[in-house]
Design a protein around this motif. Structure first.
Motif, short mmCIF file in Angstrom:
data_model
loop_
_atom_site.label_atom_id
_atom_site.label_comp_id
_atom_site.label_asym_id
_atom_site.label_seq_id
_atom_site.Cartn_x
_atom_site.Cartn_y
_atom_site.Cartn_z
N LEU A 95 0.84 -1.19 0.00
CA LEU A 95 0.00 0.00 0.00
C LEU A 95 0.88 1.25 0.00
N ALA A 96 1.88 1.24 0.86
CA ALA A 96 2.77 2.40 0.95
C ALA A 96 3.48 2.67 -0.37
N LYS A 97 3.77 1.61 -1.08
CA LYS A 97 4.47 1.76 -2.37
C LYS A 97 3.50 2.06 -3.51
N GLY A 98 2.24 2.22 -3.16
CA GLY A 98 1.29 2.62 -4.19
C GLY A 98 0.87 1.55 -5.16
N LYS A 99 0.91 0.28 -4.73
CA LYS A 99 0.46 -0.80 -5.62
C LYS A 99 -1.07 -0.86 -5.61
N PHE A 100 -1.63 -1.39 -6.69
CA PHE A 100 -3.08 -1.54 -6.76
C PHE A 100 -3.55 -2.30 -5.51
N THR A 101 -4.50 -1.73 -4.82
CA THR A 101 -5.01 -2.30 -3.58
C THR A 101 -6.52 -2.12 -3.53
N GLU A 102 -7.19 -3.04 -2.88
CA GLU A 102 -8.63 -2.94 -2.73
C GLU A 102 -9.01 -3.24 -1.29
N GLY A 103 -9.89 -2.44 -0.73
CA GLY A 103 -10.31 -2.65 0.65
C GLY A 103 -11.82 -2.57 0.76
N ILE A 104 -12.33 -3.02 1.90
CA ILE A 104 -13.77 -2.95 2.16
C ILE A 104 -14.01 -2.22 3.47
N PHE A 105 -14.93 -1.28 3.44
CA PHE A 105 -15.26 -0.46 4.61
C PHE A 105 -16.64 -0.90 5.10
N ALA A 106 -16.64 -1.48 6.29
CA ALA A 106 -17.89 -2.04 6.80
C ALA A 106 -18.32 -1.33 8.06
N SER A 107 -19.62 -1.02 8.15
CA SER A 107 -20.13 -0.37 9.34
C SER A 107 -21.63 -0.55 9.41
N LYS A 108 -22.17 -0.51 10.63
CA LYS A 108 -23.63 -0.49 10.77
C LYS A 108 -24.16 0.86 10.24
N ASP A 109 -23.27 1.86 10.26
CA ASP A 109 -23.62 3.19 9.75
C ASP A 109 -23.02 3.32 8.34
N ILE A 110 -23.86 3.10 7.35
CA ILE A 110 -23.35 3.08 5.98
C ILE A 110 -22.76 4.43 5.57
#
Lengths: 339, 339
Positions: B148-163
């Motif tokens: 991530l720090a080196k700027g490579k393609f990355t994908e994440g998921i943000f999960a919350s009861k509060d959309i």
């Protein structure tokens, strides 16, 4: 009736024969004309040179003209020819079929003429009086032929509308190192087996483009799995099929090396499809025709209102755009990543 | 209120800071006492030596005693300390919290004392008047800090009861090379993030036992994915979470090298847990405590009738048996493969 007939003595057919033979299961291994040399070699040396294994006792070899003999004492028929040959072979065996037979297919792909699954090709080829009389089972999952032949831990899934037939086939295959799963979602297993080839190209593309990093590949791994579930769902199958052995498992195994990934990697590094294939000595890359056939199939489903490509399979769309619509790798990947 | 506060200047916290800083997002990076050297180094050299990247402008560094200052102009608070420190840190920041804050946790694991998720630890630590006032979001998915720090393609998921809070957090992170997903299944994301460590050990075990073959690893990849879906389901989450970025994605990334896999490989080759850890210079292997905590958690769920371990998580059961019940590798794997 305790022999298994394997149609096709290519690498997969031979590997299945070796696995079953090692279990003590009697096998009739029948080769097409293109398998003559392999059969000669096995007869002479007792080894399969491609798989680099000893051929166990209990495997009887049959040449193309010996098809009728090969059917003797057989209940389970395994079709292990290439996808292009499925229709032809299915018709060729018609004269010898009866309703006690069970057909197991291992060939993966979507038929380019009919845009149907391999199972559907077989079903459509059955003689009228045997349609819906013979059970067809699909063996899916991560099964690299050479590893199976060498007796490595392997797991497969046996899917059929006839669960009894699936169980029957699984029992024949099960061994301490061959784990079996049963499913009624034959369409789902077929679709995953086919589509994973396209997603394996995407895994290669991101590696060729970005380098050997895991964040990008993991993202593609996850996205391909989700999309295969969406595709299975749109077809009327069970999303769970994509989560397990047939989807995630086969996708993983196909992405670890292999020609789809190799092609993708060359594309990611800047080669055109033509250049990449030249570098690969024009090897057969399943994902290339699969992406076209898969696209047409998905467009049909979209026209029926069962899927929305841009929403449910955006990564597949970009793979198609890259392979067939002259979209650049960078544009294709960026479209997906910024979608 | 446009600065992001990152609590914990370890490798992950620093990598998140670099990613956000490179986007032009103002960041306050606060270190615990154990991060003093890292902070000193970054102040002096302008680089993070562990991540091997330049620290972008716009990242302000705060030492432990400067916590109150670090909260200035902050809305999003990212907690990136190790799992053992979650409770302590959550309480430490209490005096500075107000209901406009959004808390994002990236730490993965199950709390060993309470057998709850990291999110639940934070929730339980909130001052009474702020419980249910502050939105908590979990960032899951395959995010190796250095990539991530080196700027490579990355994908994440943000999960919350509060959309809305999930969307807010995702917007802050999104960039042309950081793809975001939104989910309301925060429990599912937490559970996948935690349990994948155990399954990554299994991937290593099968490699160490059988060798570097793909059929076995693919089978374990699929089985771990199915089991994570079953576990999420039993907990009341959404099975789909395991199919995607948080499950399959994170599991894949964790299995590509890493300490869980390394430990598993050493076990598969015949070492005991103690011997393996010695060979690894007593490195922290997340999957080891996770397997114990996960087992206890699953036993609780089983007592509530929400899961049947032997049926829904047989592979996890064998990992537990191997790590904690002195079951031999061969017996453990054979039990799974012949189950």
């Amino acid at each position: 009736m305790n022999k298994v007939l394997i149609i096709g003595a290519g690498v997969m057919g031979s590997a299945l024969a070796v696995h079953l033979g090692n279990k003590g299961q009697g096998v009739n291994l029948w080769g097409t004309q293109w398998d003559n040399e392999i059969l000669d070699d096995m007869k002479k040396s007792g080894r399969h040179s491609g798989l680099d294994v000893v051929v166990p006792n209990g495997i009887d070899l049959y040449y193309e003209h010996q098809l009728e003999e090969a059917f003797k004492d057989v209940k389970l028929i395994i079709i292990a020819v290439i996808s292009k040959g499925m229709g032809y072979i299915s018709k060729k065996i018609n004269p010898y079929l009866n309703k006690k037979h069970v057909i197991l297919t291992v060939t993966k792909g979507i038929d380019e003429d009919t845009l149907t699954t391999m199972t559907q090709v077989v079903e459509q080829s059955l003689p009228t009086e045997l349609k819906n009389q013979i059970s067809i089972v699909k063996l899916g999952g991560p099964i690299i032929a050479i590893e199976l032949a060498k007796g490595k831990f392997t797991e497969g899934i046996f899917a059929s509308k006839d669960i009894e037939a699936a169980i029957y086939s699984a029992d024949i295959f099960r061994s301490p190192k061959f784990r079996t799963n049963i499913s009624n979602d034959i369409d789902g297993v077929e679709l995953c087996a086919a589509f994973k080839n396209s997603y394996a190209i995407a895994m290669g593309i991101i590696e060729g483009l970005e380098g050997d990093f895991n964040n990008p590949k993991a993202a593609i791994m996850a996205r391909g799995s989700i999309e295969m579930a969406n595709i299975v769902d749109a077809f009327g199958g069970n999303r769970e099929t994509a989560l397990g052995i047939a989807g995630v498992g086969d996708y993983y195994v196909t992405s670890q090396g292999g020609r789809n990934g190799k092609l993708g990697s060359l594309l990611g590094q800047g080669n055109s499809v033509e250049q990449a294939l030249e570098i690969m000595n024009n090897a057969t890359v399943e994902g290339i025709p699969m992406t076209l056939n898969g696209y047409k199939l998905l467009k049909e489903l979209e026209n029926q209102g069962r899927i929305v490509l841009k929403r449910d399979a955006p990564l597949f769309l970009e793979i198609y755009n890259i392979l067939y619509d002259e979209k650049s790798i960078k544009d294709g990947i960026n479209s997906y990543w910024n979608e």
